[in-house]
Motif scaffolding. Structure first.
Motif, short mmCIF file in Angstrom:
data_model
loop_
_atom_site.label_atom_id
_atom_site.label_comp_id
_atom_site.label_asym_id
_atom_site.label_seq_id
_atom_site.Cartn_x
_atom_site.Cartn_y
_atom_site.Cartn_z
N GLY A 121 0.78 -1.23 0.00
CA GLY A 121 0.00 0.00 0.00
C GLY A 121 0.81 1.27 0.00
N ALA A 122 2.03 1.24 -0.53
CA ALA A 122 2.80 2.47 -0.62
C ALA A 122 2.11 3.45 -1.56
N PRO A 123 2.08 4.74 -1.23
CA PRO A 123 1.45 5.71 -2.12
C PRO A 123 2.25 5.88 -3.40
N SER A 124 1.54 6.16 -4.47
CA SER A 124 2.16 6.43 -5.77
C SER A 124 1.76 7.84 -6.18
N CYS A 125 2.64 8.81 -5.92
CA CYS A 125 2.29 10.20 -6.12
C CYS A 125 3.55 11.03 -6.24
N ALA A 126 3.40 12.23 -6.68
CA ALA A 126 4.54 13.14 -6.86
C ALA A 126 4.06 14.55 -6.63
N PRO A 127 4.98 15.45 -6.27
CA PRO A 127 4.59 16.85 -6.09
C PRO A 127 4.10 17.45 -7.40
N ASP A 128 3.26 18.45 -7.29
CA ASP A 128 2.77 19.19 -8.46
C ASP A 128 3.97 19.91 -9.11
N PRO A 129 4.32 19.57 -10.35
CA PRO A 129 5.50 20.18 -10.97
C PRO A 129 5.36 21.67 -11.21
N THR A 130 4.14 22.19 -11.14
CA THR A 130 3.95 23.63 -11.37
C THR A 130 4.16 24.44 -10.10
N VAL A 131 4.31 23.75 -8.94
CA VAL A 131 4.49 24.45 -7.67
C VAL A 131 5.98 24.42 -7.31
N PRO A 132 6.60 25.55 -7.07
CA PRO A 132 8.02 25.57 -6.70
C PRO A 132 8.28 24.77 -5.43
N THR A 133 9.38 24.02 -5.42
CA THR A 133 9.74 23.24 -4.24
C THR A 133 10.34 24.17 -3.19
N PRO A 134 9.78 24.21 -1.98
CA PRO A 134 10.34 25.06 -0.93
C PRO A 134 11.74 24.59 -0.55
N PRO A 135 12.58 25.47 -0.02
CA PRO A 135 13.92 25.06 0.40
C PRO A 135 13.86 24.10 1.57
N MET A 136 14.89 23.23 1.69
CA MET A 136 14.94 22.30 2.81
C MET A 136 15.15 23.05 4.12
N LEU A 137 15.93 24.13 4.07
CA LEU A 137 16.14 24.95 5.26
C LEU A 137 15.33 26.23 5.10
N LEU A 138 14.37 26.44 5.97
CA LEU A 138 13.47 27.57 5.87
C LEU A 138 14.13 28.83 6.44
N THR A 139 13.88 29.97 5.80
CA THR A 139 14.55 31.20 6.21
C THR A 139 13.58 32.29 6.65
N GLY A 140 12.29 32.01 6.64
CA GLY A 140 11.32 33.02 7.07
C GLY A 140 9.92 32.45 7.08
N GLN A 141 8.96 33.26 7.54
CA GLN A 141 7.58 32.80 7.64
C GLN A 141 7.02 32.44 6.27
N ARG A 142 7.44 33.15 5.23
CA ARG A 142 6.95 32.83 3.88
C ARG A 142 7.37 31.41 3.49
N ASP A 143 8.64 31.05 3.76
CA ASP A 143 9.09 29.68 3.49
C ASP A 143 8.29 28.68 4.31
N PHE A 144 8.06 29.01 5.56
CA PHE A 144 7.32 28.11 6.47
C PHE A 144 5.92 27.84 5.92
N ASP A 145 5.23 28.91 5.54
CA ASP A 145 3.87 28.75 5.01
C ASP A 145 3.88 27.98 3.70
N ALA A 146 4.90 28.23 2.86
CA ALA A 146 4.99 27.55 1.57
C ALA A 146 5.21 26.05 1.75
N LEU A 147 6.10 25.68 2.70
CA LEU A 147 6.38 24.25 2.91
C LEU A 147 5.16 23.56 3.51
N THR A 148 4.47 24.21 4.42
CA THR A 148 3.26 23.62 5.00
C THR A 148 2.22 23.36 3.91
#
Length: 464
Positions: A121-148
């Motif tokens: 039952g592993a999921p088969s899915c991928a991120p939406d390619p039209t949405v920018p990938t947030p950075p792994m290390l967040l640098t502000g509230q905008r990054d935080f909201d984007a990753l959430t």
């Protein structure tokens, strides 16, 4: 296609379970081609998606078995709990190299793909390619909201592709393991869990103490830690292994950085990564390299990677993947905003000035935005088994730090026994004759080592 075994309803739980129907395993892994004389067989176990609704929706748990090589010496069945979370136990059994020759002679070795992993039952899915990938290390509230938002959109895409996405927690897998024990016809469970599989072994022993014959916990996860302590202790473990690497480089001519300022060179590498000189790899990516290299442990390889980076040559920076459906159902990450996230970054950096983040901060980003409370809340285990659980941990493990093992051993009290491998790396069972013998004698003869037992480590290997 492997045969399907439907679990009897709870009302029939006391009756003998019918045997699993073993058939040829699927030839679906290019790196593990099936051989005509391969004795490994597979089956599927049909189980409830939600154990609170045993007559509701079901999924198939994939199981593999390697029969004991010496039939007249057969002592029973040993079930292996894979790590990760995300490792395939079916593939581990097919590889056939996880256990010693003596164990393989005397036990049928069985494992499975846990719910939410690989064939189960592993999921088969991928991120939406039209949405920018947030950075792994967040640098502000905008990054935080984007990753959430990014995480929640990905989970919404994954959920329809996996019947168990919202029920992949380890407590549910504990129920799966008990169903597997009954299907195997074993009166009690003999179990070896590795890394994340130790959480499964601990929680099984907690729920079913009377059904435990022997449980090995190799490289121990501590499921009692809040998010700050989880991040801090993960970082401490990574820093400790980095310190051991530096000491080796200072002492050994086998290190290509011998005689140089290793910490200074590494600090310069991280500074260059922060400036984008190793694009597409970020500073977060580069800082994760030692976590993987030192887990093996591959000190010569890591020294070579640092030398290459110092010369300006990027090297692959692979961040180990985990099964989100499993991990985020087990670990609450109640980080409300960027200010709380930034505090965790400072906590990790204070604990690990050379490694910076450790694996804990990666886990925070992976599960940021997951609904709370989680299905398997953190807690101190309450285990009361007749035979104590055997814990085995390297003193210098960058992933499951020694502090976790000593903490869990203290929680178990007289129902646990910790053996310390005085060496390095993630995993210790077959590292030395001592560690192998300790585990084998426990699994085969139920012989416990004395309290405070240790296994010496051989000198670090020179460069190949």
């Amino acid at each position: 296609m492997a045969a399907v075994f439907a679990l009897a309803p709870p009302a029939a739980a006391g009756r003998p379970a019918p045997a699993l129907a073993w058939q040829t395993c699927p030839d679906d892994i290019k790196e593990l081609p099936l051989k005509p004389d391969d004795p490994v067989r597979c089956a599927t176990l049909r189980l409830p998606v939600d154990w609170a609704q045993p007559h509701g929706a079901t999924f198939d748990l994939w199981v593999a078995r390697r029969p004991a090589r010496v039939a007249e010496q057969r002592a029973g069945t040993l079930v292996f709990g894979p790590g990760g979370p995300g490792d395939s136990g079916v593939n581990r059994i097919r590889q056939g190299n996880r256990f010693s020759p003596e164990i393989l002679d005397k036990f049928d070795t069985v494992s499975f793909d846990p719910r939410g992993v690989a064939r189960s039952g592993a999921p088969s899915c991928a991120p939406d390619p039209t949405v920018p990938t947030p950075p792994m290390l967040l640098t502000g509230q905008r990054d935080f909201d984007a990753l959430t938002a990014y995480n929640r959109a990905l989970w919404d895409a994954c959920r329809p592709t996996s019947p168990v996405f919202d029920h992949a927690d380890t407590l549910s897998t504990v129920r799966d393991l008990e169903a597997l024990r009954r299907a195997l016809g074993e009166p009690k469970l003999t179990f070896h869990g590795s890394s994340y599989g130790t959480l499964l072994g601990t929680q099984y022993a907690e729920r079913y103490p009377g059904r435990v014959r022997a449980v090995v916990l190799e490289s121990v996860f501590d499921h009692s830690l809040g998010v700050r302590e989880f991040v801090r202790t993960s970082a401490i473990a990574a820093q400790d292994s980095f310190d051991e690497f530096v000491a080796w480089c200072d002492a050994s001519t086998a290190c290509v950085l011998h005689g140089k300022d290793v910490r200074g060179i590494w600090a310069d590498v991280l500074a260059r990564a922060d400036r984008g000189e190793y694009a597409p790899y970020t500073g977060f990516d580069i800082a994760a390299i030692p976590i993987g290299a030192l887990a093996r442990p591959d000190w010569p390889g890591f020294a070579g990677a640092v030398q290459s980076l110092s010369a300006g040559t990027p090297v692959p920076a692979a961040i180990p993947p985990i099964s989100t459906a499993v991990f985020c159902n087990d670990w609450p990450m109640p980080v409300r905003d960027y200010a709380e996230y930034a505090d965790l970054v400072r906590t990790a950096a204070a604990a690990a000035p050379d490694v910076r983040y450790g694996a804990g901060l990666l886990a925070v980003g992976t599960c940021l935005g997951w609904p709370t409370p989680v299905r398997n809340p953190i807690h101190v285990p309450r285990v009361h088994t007749r035979t104590p659980l055997l814990l085995l941990n390297a003193r210098h493990d960058p992933r499951t730090g020694y502090e976790w093992a000593t903490h869990v051993a203290a929680q178990l009290g007289r129902h646990g026994r910790l053996v310390t491998y005085e060496g390095w790396g993630h995993g210790a069972y077959r590292t030395t004759p001592c560690t192998g013998a300790v585990v084998d004698r426990y699994l085969i003869d139920l012989v416990l080592p004395p309290r405070g037992a240790t296994c010496a480590a051989p000198p670090p290997a020179p460069a190949a």
